[in-house]
Write an enzyme that holds these catalytic residues in place. Structure first.
Site, PDB file in Angstrom:
ATOM      1  N   THR A  27       0.851  -1.199   0.000  1.00 45.36           N
ATOM      2  CA  THR A  27       0.000   0.000   0.000  1.00 45.36           C
ATOM      3  C   THR A  27       0.884   1.245   0.000  1.00 45.36           C
ATOM      4  O   THR A  27       2.115   1.157  -0.004  1.00 45.36           O
ATOM      5  CB  THR A  27      -0.917   0.057   1.240  1.00 45.36           C
ATOM      6  OG1 THR A  27      -0.139   0.385   2.399  1.00 45.36           O
ATOM      7  CG2 THR A  27      -1.635  -1.259   1.456  1.00 45.36           C
ATOM      8  N   ARG A  28       0.232   2.409   0.050  1.00 46.23           N
ATOM      9  CA  ARG A  28       0.941   3.691   0.067  1.00 46.23           C
ATOM     10  C   ARG A  28       1.246   4.162   1.489  1.00 46.23           C
ATOM     11  O   ARG A  28       1.692   5.289   1.690  1.00 46.23           O
ATOM     12  CB  ARG A  28       0.105   4.741  -0.686  1.00 46.23           C
ATOM     13  CG  ARG A  28       0.885   5.984  -1.128  1.00 46.23           C
ATOM     14  CD  ARG A  28       0.023   6.892  -2.006  1.00 46.23           C
ATOM     15  NE  ARG A  28      -1.206   7.308  -1.354  1.00 46.23           N
ATOM     16  CZ  ARG A  28      -1.333   8.378  -0.573  1.00 46.23           C
ATOM     17  NH1 ARG A  28      -0.292   9.144  -0.326  1.00 46.23           N
ATOM     18  NH2 ARG A  28      -2.501   8.696  -0.034  1.00 46.23           N
ATOM     19  N   LYS A  29       1.035   3.326   2.467  1.00 46.51           N
ATOM     20  CA  LYS A  29       1.326   3.693   3.860  1.00 46.51           C
ATOM     21  C   LYS A  29       2.816   3.539   4.133  1.00 46.51           C
ATOM     22  O   LYS A  29       3.254   2.735   4.963  1.00 46.51           O
ATOM     23  CB  LYS A  29       0.495   2.837   4.816  1.00 46.51           C
ATOM     24  CG  LYS A  29      -1.002   3.077   4.709  1.00 46.51           C
ATOM     25  CD  LYS A  29      -1.780   2.183   5.665  1.00 46.51           C
ATOM     26  CE  LYS A  29      -3.275   2.404   5.543  1.00 46.51           C
ATOM     27  NZ  LYS A  29      -4.052   1.506   6.436  1.00 46.51           N
ATOM     28  N   THR A  30       3.596   4.312   3.407  1.00 42.74           N
ATOM     29  CA  THR A  30       5.051   4.248   3.501  1.00 42.74           C
ATOM     30  C   THR A  30       5.587   5.440   4.291  1.00 42.74           C
ATOM     31  O   THR A  30       4.862   6.384   4.585  1.00 42.74           O
ATOM     32  CB  THR A  30       5.671   4.237   2.097  1.00 42.74           C
ATOM     33  OG1 THR A  30       5.097   5.313   1.333  1.00 42.74           O
ATOM     34  CG2 THR A  30       5.384   2.924   1.374  1.00 42.74           C
ATOM     35  N   HIS A  79       5.052  -3.746   5.226  1.00 42.23           N
ATOM     36  CA  HIS A  79       6.004  -2.639   5.338  1.00 42.23           C
ATOM     37  C   HIS A  79       5.779  -1.746   6.555  1.00 42.23           C
ATOM     38  O   HIS A  79       6.594  -0.868   6.827  1.00 42.23           O
ATOM     39  CB  HIS A  79       5.990  -1.784   4.060  1.00 42.23           C
ATOM     40  CG  HIS A  79       4.643  -1.284   3.664  1.00 42.23           C
ATOM     41  ND1 HIS A  79       4.156  -0.073   4.065  1.00 42.23           N
ATOM     42  CD2 HIS A  79       3.669  -1.836   2.889  1.00 42.23           C
ATOM     43  CE1 HIS A  79       2.951   0.116   3.558  1.00 42.23           C
ATOM     44  NE2 HIS A  79       2.628  -0.949   2.832  1.00 42.23           N
TER      45      HIS A  79
END
Length: 302
Positions: A145-148, A286
């Protein structure tokens, strides 16, 4: 037919080397007191892997030391799973060597190790998650996902790629994702999709987060390309997915995505896994991911 090993480093944007420069600047913003102590003698250091995992982040490690006039030689390829050759024995594998002025080896040590450890940890978690899904019989797409971490997205997305999962959208400009806040702000799924399509055109997919079967139907009718069945699980998820695929077969092409609360412990048949679902997306690979342990030791005799 020859098999070519993919060189994922070729995907990195031009800006990534500038980021490495900024990492070095952050770690040594003023005087390098320890560097003064060790001086400029040419030394060789060995990179040891001290826990099992997938090797990932090689381009970032290399660039740190390239900017510091050091040379790196690798004993393993990126993407290889590093483990002890003797089951039950503590892991200590000589993965690479770094050669250059001792001051510069130590100047890059922590930046390079932190980046490699984080990237390898994400690649390892990605690989294990994907394998668990395959073992459960899932044949679709497994995605991150974009939860970086802000400023560290290149490294974390790169780790997913090396670990064998899809990176999903990279940023807000990559794919249109309309979540609950977008829908509430515009009044309906139909309004949100129409507004997005009026500016993104034909070249971007629109992914709509829905909370129910009725919202899913509304998204499909509005022309969404991906329907995210958010926080659904078990019989509710699977029955909705199968019903949508059956009722819209031959009428409108779309992908179904399952997302929300999925991790390696619940990726199994009857939970989040069914081949009526095209995509499983998760942040568990992540966020709060254990790093792979690396150390760099200078050879006193070099």
């Amino acid at each position: 037919m020859s098999t070519t090993i993919p060189i994922y480093a070729n995907l990195l944007p031009p800006s990534w080397k500038v980021k490495v420069t900024s990492w070095l600047a952050e770690d040594c913003p003023s005087f390098d007191w320890g560097g003064f102590v060790v001086g400029e003698d040419i030394k060789r250091a060995t990179l040891f892997c001290k826990s099992e995992g997938v090797l990932a982040g090689v381009p970032f490690f290399d660039e740190v030391f390239k900017q510091l006039d050091c040379k790196v030689h690798w004993n393993f390829r990126e993407g290889e799973y590093l483990r002890s050759s003797t089951p039950g024995q503590k892991v200590k594998i000589a993965v690479a060597t770094v050669e250059g002025p001792s001051r510069k080896i130590l100047l890059g040590e922590r930046v390079a190790l932190n980046t490699l450890a984080r990237c390898s940890g994400i690649a390892t978690a990605s690989s294990l998650f994907a394998q668990k899904a395959r073992d459960a019989g899932y044949q679709g797409i497994v995605a991150g996902t974009r939860k970086t971490t802000p400023g560290f997205r290149d490294v974390e997305k790169y780790g997913m790629l090396v670990g064998g999962v899809d990176m999903h959208r990279y940023d807000l400009s990559s794919m249109v994702m309309l979540k609950d806040n977008h829908i509430w702000s515009t009044g309906s799924v139909k309004n949100a999709v129409a507004s997005a399509r009026s500016v993104c055109g034909f070249s971007l997919r629109i992914d709509v987060e829905v909370q129910s079967y009725d919202e899913a139907v509304e998204a499909i009718e509005a022309g969404a390309d991906v329907i995210m069945l958010d926080n659904m699980e078990g019989e509710t998820l699977i029955s909705n997915a199968k019903r949508l695929k059956q009722e819209w077969s031959g009428k409108h092409k779309f992908l179904l995505e399952s997302s929300g609360g999925i991790d390696i412990d619940n990726v199994k048949q009857g939970g989040h896994v069914d081949n009526s679902i095209d995509i499983i997306s998760t942040s568990s690979i992540h966020q709060s991911t254990k790093h792979v342990d690396f150390s760099l030791k200078i050879d006193p005799s070099s």
